[in-house]
Write a protein that holds these residues in place. Structure first.
Motif, PDB file in Angstrom:
ATOM      1  N   TYR A   1       0.838  -1.208   0.000  1.00 16.55           N
ATOM      2  CA  TYR A   1       0.000   0.000   0.000  1.00 16.55           C
ATOM      3  C   TYR A   1       0.871   1.255   0.000  1.00 16.55           C
ATOM      4  O   TYR A   1       0.578   2.247  -0.671  1.00 16.55           O
ATOM      5  N   SER A   2       1.955   1.214   0.775  1.00 14.86           N
ATOM      6  CA  SER A   2       2.865   2.362   0.843  1.00 14.86           C
ATOM      7  C   SER A   2       3.623   2.547  -0.465  1.00 14.86           C
ATOM      8  O   SER A   2       3.817   3.673  -0.934  1.00 14.86           O
ATOM      9  N   ILE A   3       4.048   1.435  -1.080  1.00 14.95           N
ATOM     10  CA  ILE A   3       4.773   1.523  -2.360  1.00 14.95           C
ATOM     11  C   ILE A   3       3.885   2.160  -3.432  1.00 14.95           C
ATOM     12  O   ILE A   3       4.336   3.014  -4.205  1.00 14.95           O
ATOM     13  N   VAL A   4       2.613   1.764  -3.451  1.00 15.07           N
ATOM     14  CA  VAL A   4       1.663   2.351  -4.410  1.00 15.07           C
ATOM     15  C   VAL A   4       1.584   3.866  -4.211  1.00 15.07           C
ATOM     16  O   VAL A   4       1.616   4.645  -5.175  1.00 15.07           O
ATOM     17  N   GLU A   5       1.509   4.313  -2.940  1.00 19.22           N
ATOM     18  CA  GLU A   5       1.429   5.762  -2.661  1.00 19.22           C
ATOM     19  C   GLU A   5       2.737   6.469  -3.013  1.00 19.22           C
ATOM     20  O   GLU A   5       2.732   7.613  -3.461  1.00 19.22           O
ATOM     21  N   MET A   6       3.876   5.792  -2.820  1.00 18.27           N
ATOM     22  CA  MET A   6       5.167   6.383  -3.188  1.00 18.27           C
ATOM     23  C   MET A   6       5.236   6.621  -4.694  1.00 18.27           C
ATOM     24  O   MET A   6       5.708   7.663  -5.160  1.00 18.27           O
ATOM     25  N   LYS A   7       4.752   5.664  -5.454  1.00 23.23           N
ATOM     26  CA  LYS A   7       4.734   5.814  -6.919  1.00 23.23           C
ATOM     27  C   LYS A   7       3.818   6.977  -7.330  1.00 23.23           C
ATOM     28  O   LYS A   7       4.145   7.752  -8.234  1.00 23.23           O
ATOM     29  N   LYS A   8       2.682   7.092  -6.645  1.00 22.58           N
ATOM     30  CA  LYS A   8       1.771   8.212  -6.940  1.00 22.58           C
ATOM     31  C   LYS A   8       2.444   9.554  -6.643  1.00 22.58           C
ATOM     32  O   LYS A   8       2.297  10.524  -7.393  1.00 22.58           O
ATOM     33  N   LEU A   9       3.218   9.591  -5.549  1.00 21.09           N
ATOM     34  CA  LEU A   9       3.887  10.843  -5.172  1.00 21.09           C
ATOM     35  C   LEU A   9       4.907  11.260  -6.237  1.00 21.09           C
ATOM     36  O   LEU A   9       4.932  12.423  -6.644  1.00 21.09           O
ATOM     37  N   VAL A  10       5.742  10.331  -6.697  1.00 23.75           N
ATOM     38  CA  VAL A  10       6.755  10.741  -7.680  1.00 23.75           C
ATOM     39  C   VAL A  10       6.109  11.129  -9.011  1.00 23.75           C
ATOM     40  O   VAL A  10       6.615  12.002  -9.712  1.00 23.75           O
ATOM     41  N   ARG A  11       4.962  10.522  -9.332  1.00 23.77           N
ATOM     42  CA  ARG A  11       4.241  10.959 -10.538  1.00 23.77           C
ATOM     43  C   ARG A  11       3.786  12.412 -10.376  1.00 23.77           C
ATOM     44  O   ARG A  11       3.869  13.209 -11.309  1.00 23.77           O
ATOM     45  N   ALA A  12       3.305  12.743  -9.173  1.00 28.72           N
ATOM     46  CA  ALA A  12       2.851  14.122  -8.917  1.00 28.72           C
ATOM     47  C   ALA A  12       4.029  15.097  -8.969  1.00 28.72           C
ATOM     48  O   ALA A  12       3.930  16.192  -9.533  1.00 28.72           O
ATOM     49  N   TYR A  13       5.163  14.710  -8.360  1.00 22.93           N
ATOM     50  CA  TYR A  13       6.368  15.548  -8.425  1.00 22.93           C
ATOM     51  C   TYR A  13       6.852  15.709  -9.873  1.00 22.93           C
ATOM     52  O   TYR A  13       7.295  16.775 -10.285  1.00 22.93           O
ATOM     53  N   PHE A  14       6.765  14.620 -10.644  1.00 23.70           N
ATOM     54  CA  PHE A  14       7.204  14.666 -12.042  1.00 23.70           C
ATOM     55  C   PHE A  14       6.293  15.590 -12.862  1.00 23.70           C
ATOM     56  O   PHE A  14       6.768  16.325 -13.739  1.00 23.70           O
ATOM     57  N   GLN A  15       5.008  15.544 -12.547  1.00 23.81           N
ATOM     58  CA  GLN A  15       4.068  16.448 -13.230  1.00 23.81           C
ATOM     59  C   GLN A  15       4.459  17.905 -12.974  1.00 23.81           C
ATOM     60  O   GLN A  15       4.474  18.731 -13.894  1.00 23.81           O
ATOM     61  N   GLU A  16       4.808  18.225 -11.722  1.00 25.13           N
ATOM     62  CA  GLU A  16       5.240  19.595 -11.398  1.00 25.13           C
ATOM     63  C   GLU A  16       6.511  19.963 -12.163  1.00 25.13           C
ATOM     64  O   GLU A  16       6.658  21.085 -12.649  1.00 25.13           O
ATOM     65  N   ALA A  17       7.440  19.000 -12.267  1.00 24.11           N
ATOM     66  CA  ALA A  17       8.691  19.253 -13.008  1.00 24.11           C
ATOM     67  C   ALA A  17       8.399  19.507 -14.490  1.00 24.11           C
ATOM     68  O   ALA A  17       9.030  20.372 -15.119  1.00 24.11           O
TER      69      ALA A  17
ATOM     70  N   MET B   1      -5.942  26.256 -11.540  1.00 20.61           N
ATOM     71  CA  MET B   1      -6.031  26.001 -10.097  1.00 20.61           C
ATOM     72  C   MET B   1      -6.572  24.587  -9.850  1.00 20.61           C
ATOM     73  O   MET B   1      -6.093  23.865  -8.977  1.00 20.61           O
ATOM     74  N   GLU B   2      -7.548  24.183 -10.665  1.00 21.12           N
ATOM     75  CA  GLU B   2      -8.141  22.848 -10.499  1.00 21.12           C
ATOM     76  C   GLU B   2      -7.093  21.755 -10.739  1.00 21.12           C
ATOM     77  O   GLU B   2      -6.991  20.794  -9.971  1.00 21.12           O
ATOM     78  N   GLN B   3      -6.299  21.909 -11.810  1.00 19.32           N
ATOM     79  CA  GLN B   3      -5.241  20.932 -12.097  1.00 19.32           C
ATOM     80  C   GLN B   3      -4.202  20.903 -10.978  1.00 19.32           C
ATOM     81  O   GLN B   3      -3.749  19.839 -10.559  1.00 19.32           O
ATOM     82  N   TYR B   4      -3.844  22.102 -10.525  1.00 20.50           N
ATOM     83  CA  TYR B   4      -2.808  22.209  -9.494  1.00 20.50           C
ATOM     84  C   TYR B   4      -3.253  21.528  -8.199  1.00 20.50           C
ATOM     85  O   TYR B   4      -2.494  20.764  -7.589  1.00 20.50           O
ATOM     86  N   VAL B   5      -4.488  21.790  -7.766  1.00 18.27           N
ATOM     87  CA  VAL B   5      -4.976  21.229  -6.499  1.00 18.27           C
ATOM     88  C   VAL B   5      -5.123  19.709  -6.600  1.00 18.27           C
ATOM     89  O   VAL B   5      -4.764  18.981  -5.673  1.00 18.27           O
TER      90      VAL B   5
ATOM     91  N   ASN C   1      -3.363  17.670  -8.397  1.00 16.69           N
ATOM     92  CA  ASN C   1      -2.012  17.130  -8.276  1.00 16.69           C
ATOM     93  C   ASN C   1      -1.460  17.362  -6.869  1.00 16.69           C
ATOM     94  O   ASN C   1      -0.751  16.531  -6.298  1.00 16.69           O
ATOM     95  N   GLY C   2      -1.826  18.514  -6.287  1.00 18.85           N
ATOM     96  CA  GLY C   2      -1.324  18.909  -4.970  1.00 18.85           C
ATOM     97  C   GLY C   2      -1.817  18.030  -3.832  1.00 18.85           C
ATOM     98  O   GLY C   2      -1.151  17.905  -2.795  1.00 18.85           O
ATOM     99  N   ILE C   3      -2.980  17.406  -4.013  1.00 17.02           N
ATOM    100  CA  ILE C   3      -3.490  16.477  -2.993  1.00 17.02           C
ATOM    101  C   ILE C   3      -2.469  15.361  -2.790  1.00 17.02           C
ATOM    102  O   ILE C   3      -2.186  14.942  -1.666  1.00 17.02           O
TER     103      ILE C   3
END
Length: 546
Positions: A361-377, A388-392, A394-396
């Motif tokens: 469960y944690s690994i799945v969330e870690m993968k989601k986090l790096v996808r969100a960070y990559f989107q910001e990059a 704002m809608e897209q940002y929020v 992703n920001g969740i």
């Protein structure tokens, strides 16, 4: 090759703690006298709870003091019994309370709401005048106003009477401040900045012990028990932080990943804000280590890594195996292998108790986090400002809160069932609200610094861009959104709960940590200011016991 790449850097200051906590390697727990005294005082406090009538203001005041002093975790059964009794007779209790006793009505409402009981805010209608305003006769009642202010912090959506209570109490408490005695003025000023429902329990307890000591009517048994309990727990926390500091030093990331923030002490303090009680030692350990990896991941994606490198790291984390490290630059390889090792160690420990299913469960969330960070990059490198809608949306995920609650739950006991992990994975409203509080609180205080650094657009830019408003108007809007999300967090802590109470409480506590760390500045990144003194107060200096 590194020399040819122009990299952004935030020039973070080094750790302000050095090797301080390594000195506690031989620190012992409570000595024989402390253990006996602690046990005796605990029984005396328990007797006070058992001998006070459940249906009385004295009982509510006693429970309130026990909670504010940080020792309620010793008396959960007794507190639940008393508050459950009052809840079943709540309307009768409210009708019996003197109309002038705003403190009693407010206190009972706050304690019951915090215990998860969904009592009605209609109890406050008796204080409203014809035009819908609060009675002006209340404006000189400082204790009543303070109690109403604290109660209103537990409001949920649609409770306009409590929205008005917040405005009314803040206005009149500020007006009263110059007329109050010094100690009461300090208490009111502290409450206005750090309301009970929105601050880190351990910090609030330490401050309240000092306030309570100055109160001439304080109970000596209760005060001495709180002081001794604080000191005993502090020793436990020092030893834990000593072990985690040693782990961090052995990784040697402060040297090998020089661009990253070296903040292991601040991150342990963060985890202490989520769980401070002794039974959550394993959860604290896992949460602190996870926070260390998240902080480095953030610094890699936010400033140091190139888009090509970030693509490689994102793919490696998606693949999640040791062979994926071969394609990574040397600094990323070090980080990636340490991250895999952290998860392998956790899985090995959990396997002994047949709980290794939790790790995925944690690994799945870690993968989601790096996808969100990559989107910001990608937004940054493409010079794009998302809506704002897209940002929020992703920001969740990029707030890290979904990953933090999931990963810290690896270290919980029987409460962390498969159903509990499935519940977190659905991103329930309380988790989304806590995540938005974390994301926007961070954005408000780091916006200017990140603008100078040429960072990805924050919520401030996104909102300004969407609606053509000024920076100040965007700040005001973000604070309003945060205030409304607090109502969702409060709602998510009310019964009936889908999971064990410790999980929504962790989300509440993460929201409190965000409020605390991002109150006036990014106190995590720039930790050499006020945060150092607070950490010393909680984790270094014991309380003097006469």
């Amino acid at each position: 090759m590194d020399a040819e790449i122009t990299r952004r850097s935030d020039n973070h200051h080094p750790t302000v703690w050095g090797d301080h906590f390594l000195a506690y390697i031989h620190l012992l727990g409570a000595n024989e006298w402390e253990e006996k005294e602690h046990g005796d005082l605990k029984e005396e406090v328990r007797k006070m709870l058992l001998m006070t009538s459940s249906k009385s203001l004295q009982m509510l005041d006693l429970i309130n003091k026990i909670q504010l002093l940080g020792v309620a975790y010793h008396f959960e059964h007794e507190i639940e019994e008393s508050l459950s009794y009052i809840y079943t007779r709540y309307e009768e209790w409210i009708n019996e309370v003197d109309n002038s006793d705003l403190h009693a009505v407010s206190l009972s409402f706050r304690l019951l709401r915090r215990q998860g009981y969904c009592v009605s805010c209609d109890a406050f209608r008796k204080y409203i005048e014809g035009q819908g305003d609060y009675n002006k006769a209340l404006v000189s009642n400082v204790h009543g106003l303070l109690s109403l202010y604290e109660a209103a912090q537990l409001r949920v959506e649609g409770e306009e009477i409590l929205d008005e209570a917040v405005n009314f109490t803040i206005t009149h408490l500020k007006l009263l401040l110059p007329k109050l005695s010094n100690s009461l003025a300090i208490q009111v000023h502290n409450a206005l900045k750090y309301p009970i429902n929105k601050t880190i329990v351990r910090v609030a307890s330490r401050k309240y012990i000092s306030f309570y000591q100055e109160d001439d009517s304080h109970n000596e048994v209760l005060l001495n028990f709180a002081k001794l309990d604080f000191n005993i727990l502090q020793k436990l926390h020092k030893r834990e932080l000593c072990d985690i500091t040693r782990w961090w030093k052995e990784l040697d990331f402060a040297q090998t990943l020089h661009f990253a923030r070296d903040r292991v002490v601040e991150l342990y303090f963060w985890s202490l804000g989520v769980y401070f009680e002794p039974q959550y030692r394993v959860a604290r350990n896992i949460l602190t280590k996870m926070l260390c990896f998240i902080s480095i991941t953030d610094d890699i994606y936010d400033t140091y890594g190139t888009l090509d490198e970030l693509t490689l790291l994102t793919n490696a984390i998606e693949r999640w195996n040791i062979n994926a490290s071969e394609q990574l630059p040397s600094y990323m390889k070090l980080f990636y292998l340490a991250l895999l090792n952290f998860y392998n160690e956790a899985e090995k420990e959990l396997l002994k108790e047949n709980k290794s299913f939790r790790v995925n469960y944690s690994i799945v969330e870690m993968k989601k986090l790096v996808r969100a960070y990559f989107q910001e990059a990608q937004w940054y490198n493409g010079d794009n400002i998302p809506t704002m809608e897209q940002y929020v949306k992703n920001g969740i995920v990029s707030s890290t809160y979904l990953l933090l609650v999931t990963t810290s739950s690896l270290g919980l006991g029987k409460e962390a069932t498969k159903e509990a992990f499935d519940w977190i994975a659905t991103e329930p409203p309380i988790a989304v609200a806590a995540s938005i509080i974390g994301r926007l609180s961070n954005d408000i205080v780091s916006h200017e610094r990140e603008l100078k650094r040429g960072d990805v657009a924050s919520a401030i830019e996104c909102y300004m861009n969407d609606y053509g408003v000024t920076k100040e108007e965007a700040y005001t809007k973000m604070r309003k959104i945060i205030e409304n999300k607090w109502k969702n967090v409060n709602r998510g802590c009310l019964k009936p709960l889908a999971v064990a109470r410790v999980l929504p409480m962790a989300m509440l506590n993460l929201s409190r940590v965000a409020e605390f760390f991002y109150k006036d500045e990014d106190a995590y990144t720039v930790s050499k200011n006020n945060l150092r003194d607070i950490i010393s107060m909680v984790l270094v200096d014991p309380i003097t016991i006469q």
